[in-house]
Design an enzyme around this catalytic site. Structure first.
Site: not given
Length: 353
Positions: A109, A112, A319
């Site tokens: 999400d 992260c 990410h």
């Protein structure tokens, strides 16, 4: 000199920003890799509400936000099977570090980057940073609320039971408590158990992540003040405040930081701010930059000798996962035991086994 730095900062910022905001897709497989990287505010809130209802459940029954250790090479081969240019590049990046690291996957999400950094802090720290020795850390939100009218706009991924200032004070106290607890542990198993308690998607985890955001805001205010006074500041400051959307701490908070965890993650220049705020050097293996000088990047890059180093890994600068150093094997590639060389005067019989 400052003008030249500003000009260079804007050029660098333009290149960095365009690479993050408009990632090129080469195939359906590459698009699939980005699914579920970011979730909306409503989804996060719903998940938290659902988990709070079952808060009395055993820890093992709650989904962890950071996975158990898995073989990095196996993960790479499973997730990047295609023969597209991007797939081959990412696999090559994984292969370059597979001999040294395994992998922990971090929940995908908009928190992260913060979550991966916090996990490394709690799992690796051996000493407290200087700023955490400040006994008045819980007073910082009230001080900022009095000097800068920011706190009223703060948003939490859960409904605070106190005022926003009081809740941020609680977040900072919890961060200090967990960090102090982490450095006291000598055994890896003890740290592992604590991280299992923290990273399970419940309120405490999000409180700690919001504490990191507050530290970033406080640091941004201090650095911007130094810039206005003409004092020396880290180079990334010129990048941070060169953006039209963050000319000052107020716009940085309103347009960027308050949305982290909800509708956006951290950009590279904000990773520098995060590292600077924590007094930790964040070393990131950037897999899509394999075969370039940017394959390993430091955030920030000017304290690599005097600050502890945290290790993160990313495939796209959005990410972040956690690389885990492999335990040294007692056996060689052929399955034979690795013997320590005999000391001087010791019989060399072991070398002939």
């Amino acid at each position: 000199m400052q003008k030249r730095a500003q000009k260079e900062a804007k050029v660098t910022l333009s290149d960095s920003h365009s690479s993050q905001q408009h990632p090129m897709k080469t195939s359906t497989e590459d698009e699939k890799s980005d699914v579920d990287l970011y979730r909306g505010e409503e989804e996060i809130q719903k998940e938290l509400q659902d988990k709070q209802q079952s808060k009395s459940a055993a820890v093992g029954e709650t989904q962890s936000s950071v996975s158990a250790v898995e073989d990095l090479q196996t993960y790479s081969e499973r997730e990047w099977k295609g023969n597209t240019t991007k797939s081959q590049l990412i696999r090559k990046g994984y292969e370059a570090i597979a001999i040294e690291f395994d992998l922990r996957r971090v929940r995908g999400d908009n928190y992260c980057a913060l979550r991966a950094t916090l996990f490394q802090v709690l799992s690796q720290s051996k000493q407290l940073p200087a700023w955490l020795h400040d006994s008045d850390i819980s007073k910082w939100p009230e001080e900022m609320h009095s000097d800068q009218d920011f706190i009223k706009e703060w948003q939490f991924p859960f409904e605070p039971s106190k005022s926003k200032v009081q809740h941020l004070e609680q977040c900072l106290e919890q961060l200090k408590k967990r960090w102090q607890e982490a450095v006291q542990y000598e055994k890896l198993e003890e740290r592992e158990h604590m991280c299992q308690q923290v990273f399970r998607g419940l309120e405490e985890e999000y409180e700690l992540l919001e504490a990191l955001k507050f530290l970033m805001l406080r640091t941004a205010v201090q650095l911007h003040s130094d810039m206005e006074k003409g004092s020396d500041v880290p180079e990334f400051c010129w990048l941070l405040f060169a953006r039209d959307s963050s000319k000052c701490p107020k716009t940085f908070f309103t347009n960027h930081l308050r949305h982290v965890g909800f509708s956006g993650g951290l950009e590279q220049v904000e990773m520098c701010l995060l590292g600077y705020s924590l007094q930790q050097m964040i070393r990131v293996v950037r897999l899509y930059k394999c075969d370039t000088e940017e394959f390993i990047t430091y955030y920030p890059n000017d304290h690599n000798k005097d600050w502890p180093t945290l290790f993160l890994l990313t495939e796209d600068d959005r990410h972040y996962n956690v690389p885990v150093p492999k335990k040294p094997s007692k056996f060689d590639a052929h399955g034979r035991p690795k013997w320590n060389p005999p000391s001087e005067g010791q019989s060399s019989i072991t070398t002939r086994l």
